[in-house]
Design a protein around this motif. Structure first.
Motif, PDB file in Angstrom:
ATOM      1  N   LEU A 191       0.834  -1.199   0.000  1.00 31.25           N
ATOM      2  CA  LEU A 191       0.000   0.000   0.000  1.00 31.25           C
ATOM      3  C   LEU A 191       0.871   1.252   0.000  1.00 31.25           C
ATOM      4  CD1 LEU A 191      -3.014   1.129   0.313  1.00 31.25           C
ATOM      5  CD2 LEU A 191      -2.295   1.575   2.655  1.00 31.25           C
TER       6      LEU A 191
ATOM      7  N   SER B 284       3.763   1.723  -1.164  1.00 31.92           N
ATOM      8  CA  SER B 284       4.320   1.926  -2.493  1.00 31.92           C
ATOM      9  C   SER B 284       3.262   2.478  -3.445  1.00 31.92           C
ATOM     10  CB  SER B 284       4.871   0.596  -3.004  1.00 31.92           C
ATOM     11  OG  SER B 284       5.198   0.687  -4.346  1.00 31.92           O
ATOM     12  N   ALA B 285       2.047   1.898  -3.398  1.00 29.43           N
ATOM     13  CA  ALA B 285       0.981   2.355  -4.285  1.00 29.43           C
ATOM     14  C   ALA B 285       0.584   3.798  -3.978  1.00 29.43           C
ATOM     15  CB  ALA B 285      -0.237   1.433  -4.168  1.00 29.43           C
ATOM     16  N   LEU B 286       0.700   4.193  -2.705  1.00 32.11           N
ATOM     17  CA  LEU B 286       0.327   5.561  -2.327  1.00 32.11           C
ATOM     18  C   LEU B 286       1.442   6.565  -2.621  1.00 32.11           C
ATOM     19  CD1 LEU B 286      -1.425   5.040   1.149  1.00 32.11           C
ATOM     20  CD2 LEU B 286      -2.512   5.437  -1.060  1.00 32.11           C
ATOM     21  N   GLY B 287       2.607   6.059  -3.010  1.00 32.56           N
ATOM     22  CA  GLY B 287       3.696   6.953  -3.375  1.00 32.56           C
ATOM     23  C   GLY B 287       4.728   7.176  -2.278  1.00 32.56           C
ATOM     24  N   PHE B 288       4.622   6.397  -1.183  1.00 33.69           N
ATOM     25  CA  PHE B 288       5.653   6.482  -0.137  1.00 33.69           C
ATOM     26  C   PHE B 288       6.621   5.327  -0.364  1.00 33.69           C
ATOM     27  CE2 PHE B 288       1.636   7.855   1.946  1.00 33.69           C
ATOM     28  CZ  PHE B 288       1.935   9.206   2.014  1.00 33.69           C
ATOM     29  N   SER B 289       7.698   5.588  -1.057  1.00 39.14           N
ATOM     30  CA  SER B 289       8.614   4.516  -1.418  1.00 39.14           C
ATOM     31  C   SER B 289       9.083   3.742  -0.186  1.00 39.14           C
ATOM     32  CB  SER B 289       9.821   5.092  -2.145  1.00 39.14           C
ATOM     33  OG  SER B 289      10.859   4.148  -2.159  1.00 39.14           O
TER      34      SER B 289
ATOM     35  N   LEU C 141       0.422  -0.839 -10.644  1.00 35.36           N
ATOM     36  CA  LEU C 141       0.530   0.132  -9.550  1.00 35.36           C
ATOM     37  C   LEU C 141       1.972   0.538  -9.252  1.00 35.36           C
ATOM     38  CD1 LEU C 141      -2.061  -1.470  -7.137  1.00 35.36           C
ATOM     39  CD2 LEU C 141      -2.379   0.494  -8.620  1.00 35.36           C
TER      40      LEU C 141
ATOM     41  N   ILE D 158       4.338  -1.154  -8.052  1.00 30.36           N
ATOM     42  CA  ILE D 158       4.976  -1.811  -6.905  1.00 30.36           C
ATOM     43  C   ILE D 158       6.093  -2.722  -7.415  1.00 30.36           C
ATOM     44  CG2 ILE D 158       4.598  -3.378  -4.955  1.00 30.36           C
ATOM     45  CD1 ILE D 158       1.682  -2.328  -4.931  1.00 30.36           C
TER      46      ILE D 158
ATOM     47  N   TYR E 255       1.209   6.036 -14.084  1.00 27.95           N
ATOM     48  CA  TYR E 255       0.614   5.844 -12.759  1.00 27.95           C
ATOM     49  C   TYR E 255       1.084   6.893 -11.754  1.00 27.95           C
ATOM     50  CZ  TYR E 255      -0.441   3.908  -8.212  1.00 27.95           C
ATOM     51  OH  TYR E 255      -0.883   3.768  -6.925  1.00 27.95           O
TER      52      TYR E 255
ATOM     53  N   ARG F 133      -1.834   8.719  -9.209  1.00 27.82           N
ATOM     54  CA  ARG F 133      -2.024   7.966  -7.965  1.00 27.82           C
ATOM     55  C   ARG F 133      -3.369   8.220  -7.294  1.00 27.82           C
ATOM     56  NH1 ARG F 133       2.840   5.790  -6.479  1.00 27.82           N
ATOM     57  NH2 ARG F 133       4.597   7.083  -7.061  1.00 27.82           N
TER      58      ARG F 133
ATOM     59  N   TYR G 181      -6.051   0.631  -3.899  1.00 26.59           N
ATOM     60  CA  TYR G 181      -5.515  -0.730  -3.992  1.00 26.59           C
ATOM     61  C   TYR G 181      -5.830  -1.517  -2.733  1.00 26.59           C
ATOM     62  CZ  TYR G 181      -1.703  -4.244  -3.908  1.00 26.59           C
ATOM     63  OH  TYR G 181      -0.966  -5.390  -3.803  1.00 26.59           O
TER      64      TYR G 181
ATOM     65  N   PRO H 245      -4.574  -4.922  -1.213  1.00 25.59           N
ATOM     66  CA  PRO H 245      -3.673  -6.067  -1.365  1.00 25.59           C
ATOM     67  C   PRO H 245      -4.310  -7.341  -0.800  1.00 25.59           C
ATOM     68  CG  PRO H 245      -2.715  -4.356   0.060  1.00 25.59           C
ATOM     69  CD  PRO H 245      -4.144  -4.014  -0.150  1.00 25.59           C
TER      70      PRO H 245
ATOM     71  N   GLY I  13      -2.332   8.880   1.138  1.00 31.31           N
ATOM     72  CA  GLY I  13      -1.919   9.215  -0.219  1.00 31.31           C
ATOM     73  C   GLY I  13      -2.237  10.654  -0.569  1.00 31.31           C
TER      74      GLY I  13
ATOM     75  N   TRP J 207       3.716  13.417   1.810  1.00 35.17           N
ATOM     76  CA  TRP J 207       4.712  13.230   2.853  1.00 35.17           C
ATOM     77  C   TRP J 207       4.490  14.197   4.020  1.00 35.17           C
ATOM     78  CZ3 TRP J 207       8.564   9.490   2.910  1.00 35.17           C
ATOM     79  CH2 TRP J 207       8.736   8.775   1.720  1.00 35.17           C
TER      80      TRP J 207
ATOM     81  N   ARG K  43     -10.608   0.829   3.652  1.00 37.21           N
ATOM     82  CA  ARG K  43      -9.399   1.615   3.448  1.00 37.21           C
ATOM     83  C   ARG K  43      -9.289   2.071   1.991  1.00 37.21           C
ATOM     84  NH1 ARG K  43      -3.613  -1.101   4.486  1.00 37.21           N
ATOM     85  NH2 ARG K  43      -4.088  -1.950   2.456  1.00 37.21           N
TER      86      ARG K  43
ATOM     87  N   GLN L 267     -10.230   6.300  -0.019  1.00 34.63           N
ATOM     88  CA  GLN L 267      -9.393   7.005  -0.994  1.00 34.63           C
ATOM     89  C   GLN L 267     -10.236   7.731  -2.043  1.00 34.63           C
ATOM     90  OE1 GLN L 267      -6.446   3.371  -1.272  1.00 34.63           O
ATOM     91  NE2 GLN L 267      -5.572   5.082  -2.387  1.00 34.63           N
TER      92      GLN L 267
END
Lengths: 386, 245
Positions: free
Chosen positions: A175, A177-182, B53, B55, B70, B74, B79, B81, B104, B108, B152, B156
């Motif tokens: 998740l 990674s998919a959200l963009g937090f490497s 995605l 990954i 992608y 985003r 997603y 999993p 997301g 950050w 979850r 989004q």
């Protein structure tokens, strides 16, 4: 208490806090062993750094040693990725190799530098107050205190800034990674912090205690909470408690401070392992015993529900029929009576309305396995608490 | 009837240790479909989703979400999993896991606040898990854990939903509850892509299907292409035996 004593306890406490923070995430990521690897393989980094800087407290030395820590992680991952050996084997291959290089480097130059293998493994906290930070002749306190203080400040800043990223990538890397937090960036960030902390703590407490301070407080905290923030707080508390009480234990026994702190950590973990409210061994054994009794109770109630014939429900008959020991039958009978699920008239046992409802609900649950039906029963009975 | 392309995959090849697990996949997923990806174990179904995605890094090919890579899109994608991919003993609550869906859009460093919490509570309500919000996640049943994962993704508020085996290890009630939510998503014009194992339920649950076994076998409307011919090509000659089992 002298000021040297106070300084030692302060250094030990700061080291404990600085270790507990990355330690919590290492434990949750099931990477506890990597901290062992880092703590050993930074040795060549320290030795080489010392050759270059001639100062055990130089920031260059710390960075160089931390770099060796990162190299360890990269090497372990590289070997693991070949698929030829598992992670634990890869760790076992990498760190002794790097550590031994450090040992040889020390041995070859033992005459020139004041670094020896004993000090590396166990540290020498008692000497920490002697190495002072002097700025234009003014004594600002022990150098170790400044080093670990700076590292702790950076660690706390990073923790606060990236708490959410650390949490999501530890719980669910996909998740993240998919959200963009490497997850890669966060992984190496955590490894860097672990390495720097290890180096900073190394001089004071040695390679073995660093591992203990990273893992034991976090592992203990994991057993008593279901909340990540609290786990961090508990780990920090346990670390500080062990650091201070370990110091006084050493004082009293006239023994190594590092050894005493580690012993306290061990005892602390053992105590929590035994007595933790939910995950502790004693709680688990108690719960299993309760569950056995409750399964028996249910079996007994079901028997009553299925048999209308009075001879099948006679107290004495029940004893033989369900094939239990007398004591057990009595426990179950008492439990059922206490909860008003049965009544006994002339030694004939029958279900009360409550007992009947309970049995129906319980059987429904067992057959359909639907949680919604038993939410109300969960508080009364261990059996349904998953 | 549907012309806008939600997901476009071109010449995608993915390999683990130089062994291709997906080979030269071309795939167009139209907007607004509820699509199943079916295929035997090891066919690369999860790998396909993970590559779309970002990954996993493909060794060749490209992916576009509404025409752009992608990385740029985003916020349009959610997603879910596989349930087994995470450690459910992690010290956190159901609500907190759902909140992760909002990370997301925050980016950050920024932390979730009241707005995110409200959205998470609404999502929990939608999957019927509001009363479990403070429950530690290891104390939830398999079906409840799957609902939490679905919540979850819902939080989004995406346009495209990717789900990796959402029906694995859940009871019949949860399965129906989940599929109803997915159908609602489609009704709202969202695109939903599901890795699915139970061939029996494909015609009932989905309107679009992709057959996959390292290569793409077929893709299109269920009513047109969900037939013995494609099933046999995907699962091998024993397909009918498999189903009658």
């Amino acid at each position: 208490m002298s000021s040297a004593q106070l300084e030692i306890q302060l250094i030990a406490s700061l080291v404990a806090i600085a270790c507990a923070i990355p330690g919590t995430f290492l434990v949750l990521r099931k990477m506890a062993m990597i901290s062992d690897a880092i703590s050993h393989s930074i040795l060549p980094g320290i030795v080489i750094g010392f050759f270059i800087t001639q100062d055990l407290n130089s920031p260059v030395l710390i960075l160089l040693a931390a770099l060796t820590g990162i190299i360890t992680v990269v090497l372990v991952e590289y070997i693991q990725k070949t698929g030829l050996v598992k992670e634990d084997t890869a760790i076992g291959l990498v760190f002794p190799a790097l550590f031994s290089i450090g040992v040889i480097l020390i041995a070859k130059n033992a005459n020139d530098i004041h670094l020896d293998v004993d000090a590396v493994l166990l540290g020498e906290l008692a000497f920490a107050p002697f190495d002072r930070l002097l700025v234009s002749g003014v004594d600002l306190g022990p150098k170790s205190l400044w080093i670990i203080g700076t590292i702790l400040l950076i660690t706390i800043t990073l923790l606060i800034a990236f708490f959410k990223e650390l949490k999501v990538s530890t719980f669910d890397a996909g998740l993240a990674s998919a959200l963009g937090f490497s997850p890669m960036v966060i992984h190496y960030g955590l490894m860097t912090v672990s390495s720097v902390t290890t180096v900073g703590a190394f001089d004071a407490v040695g390679a073995i205690l660093v591992v203990a301070l990273m893992i034991a407080p976090a592992a203990s905290a994991y057993l008593i909470t279901n909340n990540l923030k609290r786990m961090l707080a508990y780990a920090i508390c346990f670390g500080v408690i062990s650091a201070v009480s370990g110091y006084w234990l050493a004082h009293w026994l006239d023994a190594s401070i590092a050894g005493s702190i580690t012993s306290v950590l061990g005892i602390l973990f053992l105590t929590i392992y035994l007595f933790a409210p939910n995950k502790g061994i004693i709680a688990i054994l108690y719960r299993e015993k309760q569950q056995r009794t409750e399964v028996s109770l249910l079996t007994f109630l079901l028997h009553l529900k299925n048999h209308t014939d009075e001879t099948e429900r006679h107290v004495n008959h029940l004893n033989e029929h369900i094939n239990w020991q007398k004591v057990r039958s009595k426990t179950v009978l008492d439990l059922a009576l206490k909860n008003n699920m049965i009544r006994i008239e002339n030694k004939i046992v029958s279900l009360t309305e409550k007992g009947n409802d309970f049995t129906t609900q319980a059987i429904d649950y067992i057959i359909t396995n639907e949680d919604s039906q038993i939410e109300g029963m969960k508080d009364d009975f261990f059996l349904f608490r998953g | 009837m549907k012309n806008k392309i939600a997901v476009q995959v071109d010449d995608l090849t993915v390999a683990y240790n130089y062994k291709p697990v997906l080979w030269d996949i071309d795939l167009e997923i139209p907007e607004g479909v509820l699509m199943a990806i079916v295929g035997p174990n090891g066919a690369g179904k999860s790998t396909l989703i993970k590559s779309i995605l970002g990954i996993l890094k493909p060794i060749a090919g490209s992916v576009a979400i509404y025409g752009k890579p992608y990385d740029k899109q985003r916020s349009l994608v959610a997603y879910v999993p596989q349930k087994g991919s995470v450690d459910w003993d992690f010290p956190t609550t159901a609500l907190d896991v759902v909140m992760m869906g909002t990370y997301g859009s925050l980016g950050w460093i920024k932390r979730p606040g009241q707005k995110e919490k409200k959205a998470a509570l609404e999502a929990l309500e939608k999957v019927g898990m509001l009363s479990f919000k403070n429950r530690q996640i290891s104390q939830l049943s398999g079906g409840q854990q799957q609902r939490i994962f679905l919540a979850r993704a819902l939080v989004q508020n995406a346009s495209i939903y990717f789900m990796d085996e959402p029906f694995q290890g859940v009871d019949a009630t949860t399965e129906i509850a989940i599929i109803n939510i997915l159908k609602e998503l489609r009704k709202a014009g969202k695109t939903v892509i599901v890795v699915h194992h139970d061939l029996q339920t494909v015609p009932e649950y989905f309107d679009w299907v992709t057959f996959l076994n390292v290569k793409k076998i077929a893709t299109g409307p269920v009513k047109d292409i969900f037939n013995d011919d494609n099933l046999t090509k995907t699962y091998g000659i024993n397909y009918k035996v498999v189903v009658s089992d």
